[in-house]
Scaffold this motif. Structure first.
Motif, PDB file in Angstrom:
ATOM      1  N   PHE A  21     -32.464 -15.046 -21.763  1.00 34.45           N
ATOM      2  CA  PHE A  21     -33.874 -14.462 -20.821  1.00 34.45           C
ATOM      3  C   PHE A  21     -34.599 -13.498 -21.687  1.00 34.45           C
ATOM      4  O   PHE A  21     -36.021 -13.771 -21.547  1.00 34.45           O
ATOM      5  CB  PHE A  21     -33.187 -13.853 -19.591  1.00 34.45           C
ATOM      6  N   GLY A  28     -42.624 -15.139 -24.170  1.00 37.79           N
ATOM      7  CA  GLY A  28     -43.961 -15.215 -23.181  1.00 37.79           C
ATOM      8  C   GLY A  28     -45.061 -13.940 -23.362  1.00 37.79           C
ATOM      9  O   GLY A  28     -46.176 -14.318 -23.369  1.00 37.79           O
ATOM     10  N   MET A  31     -47.023 -14.912 -26.323  1.00 35.10           N
ATOM     11  CA  MET A  31     -48.237 -15.915 -25.967  1.00 35.10           C
ATOM     12  C   MET A  31     -49.352 -15.163 -25.401  1.00 35.10           C
ATOM     13  O   MET A  31     -50.391 -15.453 -25.581  1.00 35.10           O
ATOM     14  CB  MET A  31     -47.341 -17.044 -24.921  1.00 35.10           C
ATOM     15  N   TRP A  61     -32.145 -20.538 -15.790  1.00 32.37           N
ATOM     16  CA  TRP A  61     -31.936 -20.297 -14.279  1.00 32.37           C
ATOM     17  C   TRP A  61     -31.339 -21.182 -13.405  1.00 32.37           C
ATOM     18  O   TRP A  61     -31.139 -21.062 -12.379  1.00 32.37           O
ATOM     19  CB  TRP A  61     -33.323 -19.674 -13.776  1.00 32.37           C
ATOM     20  N   ALA A 375     -40.386 -15.305 -11.571  1.00 28.64           N
ATOM     21  CA  ALA A 375     -39.894 -14.040 -12.283  1.00 28.64           C
ATOM     22  C   ALA A 375     -39.728 -13.041 -11.110  1.00 28.64           C
ATOM     23  O   ALA A 375     -38.669 -12.292 -11.455  1.00 28.64           O
ATOM     24  CB  ALA A 375     -41.184 -13.761 -13.201  1.00 28.64           C
TER      25      ALA A 375
HETATM   26  C1  HEM Z   1     -42.130 -11.414 -17.830  1.00 30.43           C
HETATM   27  C2  HEM Z   1     -41.677 -12.842 -17.965  1.00 30.43           C
HETATM   28  C3  HEM Z   1     -42.631 -13.747 -18.250  1.00 30.43           C
HETATM   29  C4  HEM Z   1     -43.581 -14.033 -19.370  1.00 30.43           C
HETATM   30  C5  HEM Z   1     -44.221 -12.991 -19.938  1.00 30.43           C
HETATM   31  C6  HEM Z   1     -44.213 -15.530 -19.189  1.00 30.43           C
HETATM   32  C7  HEM Z   1     -45.101 -15.965 -20.000  1.00 30.43           C
HETATM   33  C8  HEM Z   1     -45.667 -17.133 -20.169  1.00 30.43           C
HETATM   34  C9  HEM Z   1     -46.871 -17.615 -20.587  1.00 30.43           C
HETATM   35  C10 HEM Z   1     -47.965 -16.795 -21.193  1.00 30.43           C
HETATM   36  C11 HEM Z   1     -46.785 -18.966 -20.350  1.00 30.43           C
HETATM   37  C12 HEM Z   1     -48.207 -19.846 -20.671  1.00 30.43           C
HETATM   38  C13 HEM Z   1     -49.188 -19.840 -19.560  1.00 30.43           C
HETATM   39  C14 HEM Z   1     -50.344 -20.864 -19.829  1.00 30.43           C
HETATM   40  O1  HEM Z   1     -50.013 -22.064 -19.370  1.00 30.43           O
HETATM   41  O2  HEM Z   1     -51.213 -20.649 -20.290  1.00 30.43           O
HETATM   42  C15 HEM Z   1     -45.807 -19.419 -19.448  1.00 30.43           C
HETATM   43  C16 HEM Z   1     -45.262 -20.544 -19.241  1.00 30.43           C
HETATM   44  C17 HEM Z   1     -44.224 -21.122 -18.603  1.00 30.43           C
HETATM   45  N1  HEM Z   1     -43.243 -19.965 -18.055  1.00 30.43           N
HETATM   46 FE1  HEM Z   1     -43.266 -18.070 -18.224  1.00 30.43          FE
HETATM   47  N2  HEM Z   1     -43.241 -15.862 -18.553  1.00 30.43           N
HETATM   48  C18 HEM Z   1     -42.332 -15.269 -18.042  1.00 30.43           C
HETATM   49  C19 HEM Z   1     -41.245 -15.603 -17.319  1.00 30.43           C
HETATM   50  C20 HEM Z   1     -40.931 -16.837 -16.856  1.00 30.43           C
HETATM   51  C21 HEM Z   1     -39.921 -17.247 -15.912  1.00 30.43           C
HETATM   52  C22 HEM Z   1     -38.747 -16.372 -15.167  1.00 30.43           C
HETATM   53  C23 HEM Z   1     -39.772 -18.702 -15.852  1.00 30.43           C
HETATM   54  C24 HEM Z   1     -38.769 -19.552 -14.945  1.00 30.43           C
HETATM   55  C25 HEM Z   1     -37.725 -19.482 -14.397  1.00 30.43           C
HETATM   56  C26 HEM Z   1     -40.934 -18.943 -16.745  1.00 30.43           C
HETATM   57  C27 HEM Z   1     -41.393 -20.547 -16.820  1.00 30.43           C
HETATM   58  C28 HEM Z   1     -42.518 -21.112 -17.353  1.00 30.43           C
HETATM   59  C29 HEM Z   1     -42.639 -22.365 -17.506  1.00 30.43           C
HETATM   60  C30 HEM Z   1     -42.189 -23.448 -16.939  1.00 30.43           C
HETATM   61  C31 HEM Z   1     -43.927 -22.466 -18.349  1.00 30.43           C
HETATM   62  C32 HEM Z   1     -44.868 -23.443 -18.552  1.00 30.43           C
HETATM   63  C33 HEM Z   1     -44.597 -23.842 -19.822  1.00 30.43           C
HETATM   64  C34 HEM Z   1     -45.225 -25.161 -20.413  1.00 30.43           C
HETATM   65  O3  HEM Z   1     -46.433 -25.324 -19.646  1.00 30.43           O
HETATM   66  O4  HEM Z   1     -44.870 -26.080 -20.802  1.00 30.43           O
HETATM   67  N3  HEM Z   1     -41.688 -18.098 -17.181  1.00 30.43           N
HETATM   68  N4  HEM Z   1     -45.113 -18.098 -19.312  1.00 30.43           N
END
Ligand code: HEM
Lengths: 479, 249
Positions: A21, A28, A31, A61, A375
């Motif tokens: 995690f 994340g 990005m 998760w 989250a």
């Molecule tokens: C603080 C923690 C987190 C950060 C900083 C973060 C950040 C990001 C960012 C920047 C994106 C790309 C967004 C875009 O489409 O432009 C993303 C996509 C995603 N995040 Fe997170 N995230 C976090 C936590 C989580 C959690 C807890 C989950 C799921 C349980 C999650 C699942 C996903 C999924 C499934 C995607 C889509 C990826 C894709 O489009 O292939 N994220 N996240």
């Protein structure tokens, strides 16, 4: 009573999940800083990170929920340690394969790997088959795990009892089904269904891969199957978290256990049926999809989520309102998690409404709502279980003098992070862009702000990890 | 033992046969889409210019033909000309007619233009190129020389190129006006909805196409979506079947 073996296994799950995690959050944050132009990742670097971030988050998760349900199930039935180990081993192998595929093989389709992208890739040739194989390995492990638990539930409860149908009739039933059993049963069935969809999908992918063009897939069918699997799995993992909440929340709050009622039974039976067609809401933009499916998608999205959300909110409020509660980190995490889940759920239902989807589709509104109910929703359910379990294993009480500080930072960090996504979504900023086009460049500051909030969230998670791992490790030194 | 060896060998052999079966000639309108066209030199009006110089002034439609064709090239060009006449003036783009036959020179191309009455039309360019293989490879066009008929075996192919040189759409065969305008719109970077027609290689298509009525009907692919739920019912049934349940309520 949980056996020492089960405690050890659950500890391994907890430690693995928390470490992954932290890494996935770091990706994340990188990005989001990149979208804010604060750092500069190569496009391949960004999309590989996005792919592994999504896959890892969904994967960990999901198994977190499974490990929790597996642990708590032993209060009612006998659970198999062998199957648990089998799932753990295959999960570790699958995760290693996925990380190899993305970081060495540069596979970067996004976690939804929409057809025909895996075949059109700008990545190493071996990456696509290895990616599909990794999904197969994970699928087998998880299928056997789910089927194993369901098998044990049915050894004690007839299917109708496990579904709590006797509670739908008038009068008080002879046998009461615990809400935990009902939710676990409907969720495990949902998981089995979406894993079968995944098997079909993989078979079709491999058939095309090995046929040298003599067999091609239909893009519409592949997209339907992908979301049948992906969307359903992402939802079921939330229900696994809720199963733990139903079991532990009243207990750690010093209140009597939740009782099964007709409306709880009805709501969760609705969820079981409707969640299987809610994925059609991912296909609103697919103009060739029969229109009836689009309507079913919208209806199913409402019926799968609203009843379960309403009864859960009602049950949780019934515990806390006008009752003296022993607040601890565990039940605070559960409580805040329900709030995050409900807020994210409203965002999801707004997006699942056809007329709104024309505006919000593939904008940052989508990561906004799913990050909210993950989250600061489902993740907190699992963290609550981890905290409760670690305290059980570590032999310490359930009090934590830093609860208030931890929760305040987590809420500020988590909500700040998702609010930046919501504002972006409201301004139609597209999702999945490594760098925003000129038209949105003034809004990229939101991305950097989101990343800063996420750093706060990360800090609490690292703190939590250190405490929890310390306690979990004690199981291994126990006789 | 014998059975498993037999099954294993059969699967291997069938797999090898399937793998060995090349797709043959593929008419794929998706092939090379969103890839860049080769920046070849083209000769017309007595000058040699680069293709990039041409498309950077505005999107271009490329028609690949040869002057000695006794088959589809003539009706194809005629149809492109008619479609261009009917298309809205703000949607029209330049048409670059390129010969893929090395025997064609500027004289042949000029005579072709005169025959179609397009020699003085600024919207049409009749050209040849010394780099024809690069050009046809980059757009996914594979004419095969048939020495018996002394003709090329080829399809009628129209390729839409936007002002950055990307192939945005390809049309194979003599296509109706709607398809033609969708190509014109796509090279102006408008988003065009598209869905591949079901074909015999697509066994599990969501729709089956009836060429007589021209309509799509729900196909096996849509039925396949029921399978996960049905199989899960079977799994639930199997898991819950036997058992001497000893209730511990
Ligand atoms: C603080 C923690 C987190 C950060 C900083 C973060 C950040 C990001 C960012 C920047 C994106 C790309 C967004 C875009 O489409 O432009 C993303 C996509 C995603 N995040 Fe997170 N995230 C976090 C936590 C989580 C959690 C807890 C989950 C799921 C349980 C999650 C699942 C996903 C999924 C499934 C995607 C889509 C990826 C894709 O489009 O292939 N994220 N996240």
């Amino acid at each position: 009573m949980a056996t020492l073996q089960l405690k050890k296994l659950t500890s391994v799950w907890i430690i693995t999940i928390l470490v992954l995690f932290v890494l996935a959050i770091v990706f994340g944050i990188l990005m989001r800083f990149n979208q804010g132009n604060a750092i500069h990742l190569s496009p391949v670097g960004f999309y590989s990170m996005m792919t592994i971030h999504g896959l890892t988050m969904i994967g960990i998760w999901f198994v977190a929920g499974m490990a929790a349900v597996n642990f708590l199930l032993q209060r009612y039935i006998k659970v198999s340690a062998g199957i648990n180990v089998f799932a753990l081993v295959l999960t570790v192998i699958g995760v290693v394969m996925l990380w190899l595929v993305t970081f060495v093989g540069e596979f970067h389709t996004g976690w939804t790997f929409l057809y025909p992208l895996p075949f059109r890739g700008a990545w190493k040739e071996w990456a696509t088959p290895l990616f599909l194989l990794a999904l197969g390995v994970l699928g087998i492990g998880w299928f056997v795990w789910s089927a194993g638990m369901l098998f044990q539930i049915f050894r004690k409860y007839r299917p109708a009892q496990a579904f709590a149908w006797q509670h739908l009739r008038k009068g008080s039933p002879e046998i009461e089904t615990p809400p935990f059993i009902l939710i676990s049963t409907v969720t495990l069935i949902g998981i089995i269904t979406c894993l079968v969809a995944a098997v079909l999908l993989l078979v079709l992918y491999f058939a095309e891969y090995f046929s040298s063009g003599s067999f091609v897939n239909d893009a519409l069918l592949m997209k339907n199957l992908t979301f049948f699997f992906g969307h359903t799995l992402a939802n079921e993992m939330l229900y696994l978290g809720l199963a733990s909440l139903y079991e532990l929340f009243p207990e750690v709050s010093g209140r009597p256990k939740f009782k099964m009622t007709w409306y709880v039974a009805l709501a969760w039976n609705c969820t079981m049926v409707f969640i299987l067609t809610a994925f059609f809401h991912h296909m609103y933009m697919d103009f060739v999809q029969p229109f009836a499916f689009q309507v079913i998608g919208q209806m199913a999205s409402y019926f799968a989520s609203v009843p379960a959300a309403a009864v859960t909110a009602f049950s949780v409020l019934a515990v806390v309102i006008k009752n003296p509660i022993r607040w601890s980190l565990t039940n605070t995490l559960f409580f805040v998690g329900v709030t995050g889940w409900l807020i994210g759920g409203v965002g999801a239902v707004i997006d699942a409404t056809i007329s709104n989807n024309f505006v919000l589709h593939n904008t940052l509104w989508v990561p906004a709502h799913f990050h909210t109910y993950n989250a600061i929703g489902n993740v907190l359910f699992s963290l609550a279980f981890f905290n409760w379990a670690a305290n059980e294993f570590g032999g310490k009480g359930h009090t934590d003098k830093f609860t208030r500080l931890k929760m305040t930072l987590l809420i500020i960090g988590g909500s700040g992070f998702v609010i930046m996504f919501y504002i972006g979504g409201a301004y139609s900023v597209p999702r999945r862009f490594n760098v925003y086009p000129q038209e949105f460049s003034s809004l990229s500051i939101l991305a950097s702000a989101g990343a800063l909030f996420a750093c706060l969230y990360l800090a609490v998670i690292v703190w939590f990890l250190v405490n929890t791992v310390n306690k979990c490790l004690k199981v291994f030194s126990a006789a | 033992m014998f059975k498993s060896i037999f099954c294993g060998l059969s699967i291997f052999c069938l797999g090898a046969v399937a793998r060995a079966q090349g797709p043959g000639y593929v008419f794929s309108e998706e092939d090379k889409i969103y890839q860049k066209v080769a920046d070849v030199n083209i000769a017309y009006d007595g000058e040699v210019r680069s293709l990039s110089g041409l498309y950077s002034q505005g999107p271009v439609v490329i028609a690949l033909i040869y002057t000695r064709c006794s088959g589809v090239c003539n009706p194809f060009l005629l149809q492109v000309k008619e479609n261009m006449l009917v298309a809205d003036s703000d949607e029209r783009s330049r048409v670059l007619v390129v010969s893929f036959d090395p025997r064609d020179g500027s004289g042949e191309m000029r005579r072709l233009a005169i025959r179609y009455g397009l020699d003085n039309d600024g919207g049409w360019i009749f050209a040849t190129t010394p780099q024809i293989s690069e050009l046809i490879n980059s757009v996914g066009f594979n004419p095969v020389w048939d020495s018996v008929r002394a003709q090329f075996d080829h399809e009628a192919l129209l390729v839409g190129i936007n002002d950055e040189g990307f192939i945005t759409r390809k049309l194979t065969g003599l296509r109706d006006f709607n398809a033609f305008t969708s190509l014109l719109r796509s090279i102006r970077n408008e988003f065009i909805l598209s869905y591949p027609l079901p074909n015999e290689n697509m066994v599990f298509s969501c729709f089956s196409y009836n060429p007589e009525t021209g309509k799509n009907q729900p196909g096996t692919g849509l039925l396949l979506l029921l399978l996960p739920a049905l199989l899960s019912l079977v799994v639930v049934f199997v898991l819950s079947r036997r058992h001497d349940r000893k209730p511990r309520f």
